[in-house]
Design a protein around this motif. Structure first.
Motif, PDB file in Angstrom:
ATOM      1  N   GLY A  95       0.811  -1.216   0.000  1.00  0.00           N
ATOM      2  CA  GLY A  95       0.000   0.000   0.000  1.00  0.00           C
ATOM      3  C   GLY A  95       0.842   1.262   0.000  1.00  0.00           C
ATOM      4  O   GLY A  95       0.541   2.227  -0.706  1.00  0.00           O
ATOM      5  N   SER A  96       1.930   1.257   0.773  1.00  0.00           N
ATOM      6  CA  SER A  96       2.798   2.436   0.807  1.00  0.00           C
ATOM      7  C   SER A  96       3.536   2.628  -0.511  1.00  0.00           C
ATOM      8  O   SER A  96       3.778   3.758  -0.931  1.00  0.00           O
ATOM      9  CB  SER A  96       3.786   2.356   1.971  1.00  0.00           C
ATOM     10  OG  SER A  96       4.732   1.335   1.762  1.00  0.00           O
ATOM     11  N   LEU A  97       3.872   1.533  -1.183  1.00  0.00           N
ATOM     12  CA  LEU A  97       4.513   1.651  -2.496  1.00  0.00           C
ATOM     13  C   LEU A  97       3.550   2.269  -3.509  1.00  0.00           C
ATOM     14  O   LEU A  97       3.929   3.184  -4.257  1.00  0.00           O
ATOM     15  CB  LEU A  97       4.972   0.280  -2.993  1.00  0.00           C
ATOM     16  CG  LEU A  97       6.232  -0.284  -2.354  1.00  0.00           C
ATOM     17  CD1 LEU A  97       6.455  -1.724  -2.800  1.00  0.00           C
ATOM     18  CD2 LEU A  97       7.435   0.563  -2.695  1.00  0.00           C
ATOM     19  N   LEU A  98       2.313   1.781  -3.531  1.00  0.00           N
ATOM     20  CA  LEU A  98       1.315   2.347  -4.441  1.00  0.00           C
ATOM     21  C   LEU A  98       1.049   3.816  -4.115  1.00  0.00           C
ATOM     22  O   LEU A  98       0.956   4.655  -5.009  1.00  0.00           O
ATOM     23  CB  LEU A  98       0.010   1.545  -4.361  1.00  0.00           C
ATOM     24  CG  LEU A  98       0.035   0.139  -4.940  1.00  0.00           C
ATOM     25  CD1 LEU A  98      -1.248  -0.598  -4.591  1.00  0.00           C
ATOM     26  CD2 LEU A  98       0.235   0.189  -6.439  1.00  0.00           C
ATOM     27  N   TYR A  99       0.919   4.116  -2.820  1.00  0.00           N
ATOM     28  CA  TYR A  99       0.652   5.483  -2.383  1.00  0.00           C
ATOM     29  C   TYR A  99       1.812   6.410  -2.753  1.00  0.00           C
ATOM     30  O   TYR A  99       1.604   7.543  -3.177  1.00  0.00           O
ATOM     31  CB  TYR A  99       0.388   5.500  -0.882  1.00  0.00           C
ATOM     32  CG  TYR A  99      -0.061   6.818  -0.323  1.00  0.00           C
ATOM     33  CD1 TYR A  99      -1.280   7.377  -0.684  1.00  0.00           C
ATOM     34  CD2 TYR A  99       0.718   7.508   0.599  1.00  0.00           C
ATOM     35  CE1 TYR A  99      -1.706   8.586  -0.161  1.00  0.00           C
ATOM     36  CE2 TYR A  99       0.304   8.708   1.129  1.00  0.00           C
ATOM     37  CZ  TYR A  99      -0.909   9.240   0.743  1.00  0.00           C
ATOM     38  OH  TYR A  99      -1.324  10.435   1.271  1.00  0.00           O
TER      39      TYR A  99
END
Length: 117
Positions: A95-99
């Motif tokens: 999720g943090s990579l996508l964000y």
């Protein structure tokens, strides 16, 4: 004006992450606004301290440990808020990579929009 627009677009990016990946849940746009604010606040206050404290590990892993720190900030925000939930550390990492990728798109778009020529 730029900061307000970035905040709103970051909330939209968080909703996109929740839509694209099932490990991240956001209940409403208001919850996304609060979550985007808390993630930003954690990145400004806590992230630099963690980066300095984990500098030897970050150097040893050639910077890859910064992904872990980003995931911890994302996961910590979900622990502080009720309308924003991350299923676990793996979900926080993805999720943090996508964000972060969506944040780069937002930054480049706002840079072009507000650039002085």
């Amino acid at each position: 004006m730029r900061m307000l627009l970035k905040w709103i677009l970051s909330a939209v990016a968080l909703l996109c992450v929740a839509y694209l990946y099932g490990g991240v849940e956001v209940r409403s746009f208001g919850a996304a606004m609060v979550a985007a604010f808390v993630i930003g606040l954690l990145n400004v206050v806590l992230r630099p301290i963690l980066v300095i404290l984990t500098l030897p590990v970050t150097i040893l892993t050639l910077g890859l440990f910064l992904f872990v720190i980003n995931a911890l900030m994302f996961w910590a925000a979900s622990g502080l808020l009720s309308g924003f939930h991350v299923a676990g550390f793996g979900a926080a990492l993805l999720g943090s990579l996508l964000y972060s990728l969506l944040g780069l798109v937002i930054e480049s778009a706002l840079g072009g929009l507000f650039s002085k020529k």
